[in-house]
Design a protein around this motif. Structure first.
Motif, PDB file in Angstrom:
ATOM      1  N   VAL A   1     -17.549   3.628  -1.520  1.00  0.00           N
ATOM      2  CA  VAL A   1     -16.427   3.245  -0.665  1.00  0.00           C
ATOM      3  C   VAL A   1     -16.117   1.790  -0.967  1.00  0.00           C
ATOM      4  N   SER A   2     -15.129   1.559  -1.828  1.00  0.00           N
ATOM      5  CA  SER A   2     -14.866   0.218  -2.327  1.00  0.00           C
ATOM      6  C   SER A   2     -14.068  -0.637  -1.358  1.00  0.00           C
ATOM      7  N   LYS A   3     -13.316   0.000  -0.475  1.00  0.00           N
ATOM      8  CA  LYS A   3     -12.431  -0.759   0.407  1.00  0.00           C
ATOM      9  C   LYS A   3     -12.056   0.101   1.596  1.00  0.00           C
ATOM     10  N   GLY A   4     -11.714  -0.553   2.696  1.00  0.00           N
ATOM     11  CA  GLY A   4     -11.272   0.182   3.861  1.00  0.00           C
ATOM     12  C   GLY A   4     -10.168  -0.549   4.582  1.00  0.00           C
ATOM     13  N   THR A   5      -9.303   0.196   5.227  1.00  0.00           N
ATOM     14  CA  THR A   5      -8.262  -0.421   6.041  1.00  0.00           C
ATOM     15  C   THR A   5      -8.202   0.293   7.384  1.00  0.00           C
ATOM     16  N   VAL A   6      -7.795  -0.439   8.395  1.00  0.00           N
ATOM     17  CA  VAL A   6      -7.555   0.141   9.712  1.00  0.00           C
ATOM     18  C   VAL A   6      -6.126  -0.186  10.106  1.00  0.00           C
ATOM     19  N   SER A   7      -5.367   0.829  10.464  1.00  0.00           N
ATOM     20  CA  SER A   7      -4.000   0.605  10.908  1.00  0.00           C
ATOM     21  C   SER A   7      -3.815   1.228  12.283  1.00  0.00           C
ATOM     22  N   THR A   8      -2.931   0.639  13.057  1.00  0.00           N
ATOM     23  CA  THR A   8      -2.644   1.128  14.402  1.00  0.00           C
ATOM     24  C   THR A   8      -1.175   1.489  14.499  1.00  0.00           C
ATOM     25  N   GLU A   9      -0.923   2.723  14.905  1.00  0.00           N
ATOM     26  CA  GLU A   9       0.453   3.181  15.102  1.00  0.00           C
ATOM     27  C   GLU A   9       0.527   3.842  16.470  1.00  0.00           C
ATOM     28  N   GLY A  10       1.190   3.169  17.393  1.00  0.00           N
ATOM     29  CA  GLY A  10       1.198   3.648  18.759  1.00  0.00           C
ATOM     30  C   GLY A  10      -0.199   3.554  19.339  1.00  0.00           C
ATOM     31  N   SER A  11      -0.722   4.660  19.849  1.00  0.00           N
ATOM     32  CA  SER A  11      -2.065   4.686  20.429  1.00  0.00           C
ATOM     33  C   SER A  11      -3.099   5.261  19.466  1.00  0.00           C
ATOM     34  N   VAL A  12      -2.717   5.429  18.203  1.00  0.00           N
ATOM     35  CA  VAL A  12      -3.596   6.060  17.222  1.00  0.00           C
ATOM     36  C   VAL A  12      -4.095   5.040  16.211  1.00  0.00           C
ATOM     37  N   ASN A  13      -5.417   4.965  16.048  1.00  0.00           N
ATOM     38  CA  ASN A  13      -6.024   4.145  15.001  1.00  0.00           C
ATOM     39  C   ASN A  13      -6.306   5.019  13.787  1.00  0.00           C
ATOM     40  N   GLN A  14      -5.886   4.563  12.619  1.00  0.00           N
ATOM     41  CA  GLN A  14      -6.121   5.297  11.384  1.00  0.00           C
ATOM     42  C   GLN A  14      -7.014   4.469  10.472  1.00  0.00           C
ATOM     43  N   THR A  15      -8.106   5.059  10.032  1.00  0.00           N
ATOM     44  CA  THR A  15      -9.018   4.392   9.111  1.00  0.00           C
ATOM     45  C   THR A  15      -8.878   5.015   7.732  1.00  0.00           C
ATOM     46  N   ASN A  16      -8.627   4.183   6.730  1.00  0.00           N
ATOM     47  CA  ASN A  16      -8.510   4.645   5.356  1.00  0.00           C
ATOM     48  C   ASN A  16      -9.718   4.194   4.549  1.00  0.00           C
ATOM     49  N   PHE A  17     -10.319   5.115   3.822  1.00  0.00           N
ATOM     50  CA  PHE A  17     -11.397   4.798   2.897  1.00  0.00           C
ATOM     51  C   PHE A  17     -10.892   4.998   1.467  1.00  0.00           C
ATOM     52  N   PHE A  18     -11.170   4.039   0.598  1.00  0.00           N
ATOM     53  CA  PHE A  18     -10.794   4.128  -0.810  1.00  0.00           C
ATOM     54  C   PHE A  18     -12.068   4.470  -1.586  1.00  0.00           C
ATOM     55  N   ILE A  19     -12.123   5.673  -2.133  1.00  0.00           N
ATOM     56  CA  ILE A  19     -13.363   6.244  -2.632  1.00  0.00           C
ATOM     57  C   ILE A  19     -13.296   6.491  -4.130  1.00  0.00           C
ATOM     58  N   THR A  20     -14.406   6.203  -4.819  1.00  0.00           N
ATOM     59  CA  THR A  20     -14.582   6.554  -6.222  1.00  0.00           C
ATOM     60  C   THR A  20     -15.980   7.126  -6.411  1.00  0.00           C
ATOM     61  N   LEU A  21     -16.203   7.740  -7.551  1.00  0.00           N
ATOM     62  CA  LEU A  21     -17.536   8.232  -7.881  1.00  0.00           C
ATOM     63  C   LEU A  21     -18.442   7.060  -8.198  1.00  0.00           C
ATOM     64  N   LEU A  22     -19.644   7.065  -7.667  1.00  0.00           N
ATOM     65  CA  LEU A  22     -20.546   5.927  -7.817  1.00  0.00           C
ATOM     66  C   LEU A  22     -20.973   5.729  -9.268  1.00  0.00           C
ATOM     67  N   ASP A  23     -21.164   6.808 -10.016  1.00  0.00           N
ATOM     68  CA  ASP A  23     -21.685   6.677 -11.381  1.00  0.00           C
ATOM     69  C   ASP A  23     -20.626   6.311 -12.404  1.00  0.00           C
ATOM     70  N   THR A  24     -19.368   6.740 -12.186  1.00  0.00           N
ATOM     71  CA  THR A  24     -18.316   6.485 -13.174  1.00  0.00           C
ATOM     72  C   THR A  24     -17.250   5.507 -12.692  1.00  0.00           C
ATOM     73  N   GLY A  25     -17.154   5.294 -11.379  1.00  0.00           N
ATOM     74  CA  GLY A  25     -16.111   4.430 -10.848  1.00  0.00           C
ATOM     75  C   GLY A  25     -14.735   5.062 -10.847  1.00  0.00           C
ATOM     76  N   ARG A  26     -14.665   6.365 -11.098  1.00  0.00           N
ATOM     77  CA  ARG A  26     -13.374   7.050 -11.143  1.00  0.00           C
ATOM     78  C   ARG A  26     -13.107   7.815  -9.853  1.00  0.00           C
ATOM     79  N   LYS A  27     -11.858   8.196  -9.661  1.00  0.00           N
ATOM     80  CA  LYS A  27     -11.501   8.936  -8.464  1.00  0.00           C
ATOM     81  C   LYS A  27     -12.113  10.332  -8.493  1.00  0.00           C
ATOM     82  N   VAL A  28     -12.219  10.933  -7.341  1.00  0.00           N
ATOM     83  CA  VAL A  28     -12.818  12.257  -7.214  1.00  0.00           C
ATOM     84  C   VAL A  28     -11.780  13.318  -7.588  1.00  0.00           C
ATOM     85  N   LYS A  29     -12.144  14.207  -8.502  1.00  0.00           N
ATOM     86  CA  LYS A  29     -11.228  15.270  -8.909  1.00  0.00           C
ATOM     87  C   LYS A  29     -11.825  16.665  -8.708  1.00  0.00           C
TER      88      LYS A  29
END
Length: 294
Positions: free
Chosen positions: A128-156
């Motif tokens: 999990v290289s990065k995360g963001t939290v955004s608030t829209e109205g009464s809803v909190n949204q958490t975003n995780f930016f994920i890659t494979l630990l061994d290759t650093g590439r996105k999950v396919k």
């Protein structure tokens, strides 16, 4: 640009700026400072920095076990009834970024730092290289930016994507047991099963749309269940259609998935589109049957 690694915070004395790379945790506001966001209309060409008129967004880097501290982003309490259970949403976005898999999790304003969820993702061999939290109205949204630990590439791999989805849902059921009333998996693993079950025949909607000359957009809405994503990918592959990218959205009891698909480097024609729809409709709507009965 120089702003790419910068997070903005506002206090009573005006707008403050600090570099995200200098932060080991989400900043805490003193009792005399109020958290205020400005409706900036700024768009950066570098990933990881964006402001929107519609959302209040904070971006922060995550290193090691440090998680985004969403408790520092609490806004005004809503007037909703205490018995109200918000809709849990797990969105896996494979489209927005070519280098990372983006996972968005929201459950009203009830989510905390989500350190256990991050640890569970790391146990799957993910970074999990990065995360963001955004608030829209009464809803909190958490975003995780994920890659494979061994290759650093996105999950396919579809199996891994499904494991990510189910891991997050399992953590929701564990740390927010009240969410079981809104999730399909709550019937088997939650403290209280959903009061209303979805009729698969009624809930299933499948459509293939035009999306340029080289690919088509497959939209599926159906009752959620474990293994659904892997099953759908297998059905698509069985008729030699390629999945280029996907957006997997779990909204309570319903799965709403979008797949960019192609056949031999081109969009699907009307005949192949109908074959795909018919195959998916059969497999998604068919009653469960014991294989041994054959």
């Amino acid at each position: 640009m120089a702003l790419a690694n910068t997070a903005f915070f506002a206090s009573s004395s005006g707008l403050r700026r600090c570099r995200v790379s200098d932060l080991d945790f989400a900043p805490q506001l003193s009792p005399y400072e109020s958290l205020t966001f400005f409706p900036l209309s700024y768009r950066s060409t570098q990933p990881g920095l964006a402001f929107s008129r519609k959302k209040n967004i904070l971006h922060a880097s995550i290193n090691g076990l440090n998680a985004v501290n969403s408790t520092s982003l609490q806004m005004q309490k809503s007037d909703q009834d205490a018995d109200y259970i918000p809709m849990p949403i797990v969105l896996i976005d494979q489209v927005s970024d070519s280098d990372v898999t983006i996972v968005q999790l929201s459950f009203g304003d009830r989510l905390g730092a989500l350190i256990d969820t991050m640890n569970a993702l790391k146990d799957l061999g993910l970074d999990v290289s990065k995360g963001t939290v955004s608030t829209e109205g009464s809803v909190n949204q958490t975003n995780f930016f994920i890659t494979l630990l061994d290759t650093g590439r996105k999950v396919k791999d579809p199996d891994m994507l499904e494991r990510i989805r189910l891991t997050i849902i399992n953590n929701l059921l564990k740390y927010h047991p009240e969410s079981s009333m809104q999730l399909a998996m709550g019937e088997a693993f939650g403290i209280k099963a959903p009061e209303k079950k979805l009729d698969v025949d009624i809930a299933t909607h499948i459509q293939v749309k035009e999306d340029g000359p080289k690919r088509s957009l497959l939209c599926i809405e159906t009752a959620d269940r474990p293994g659904l994503l892997v099953e759908v990918i297998k059905i698509i592959a069985d008729i030699n259609i390629e999945v280029e990218s996907a957006e997997i959205d779990t909204e309570g009891l319903v799965a709403k998935d979008k797949f960019h698909v192609s056949y031999r480097g081109a969009a699907l024609n009307s005949s192949l589109s109908q074959v795909l729809v018919n195959c998916l409709r059969y497999y998604l709507r068919r009653p469960e049957t014991d294989i041994d009965s054959y």
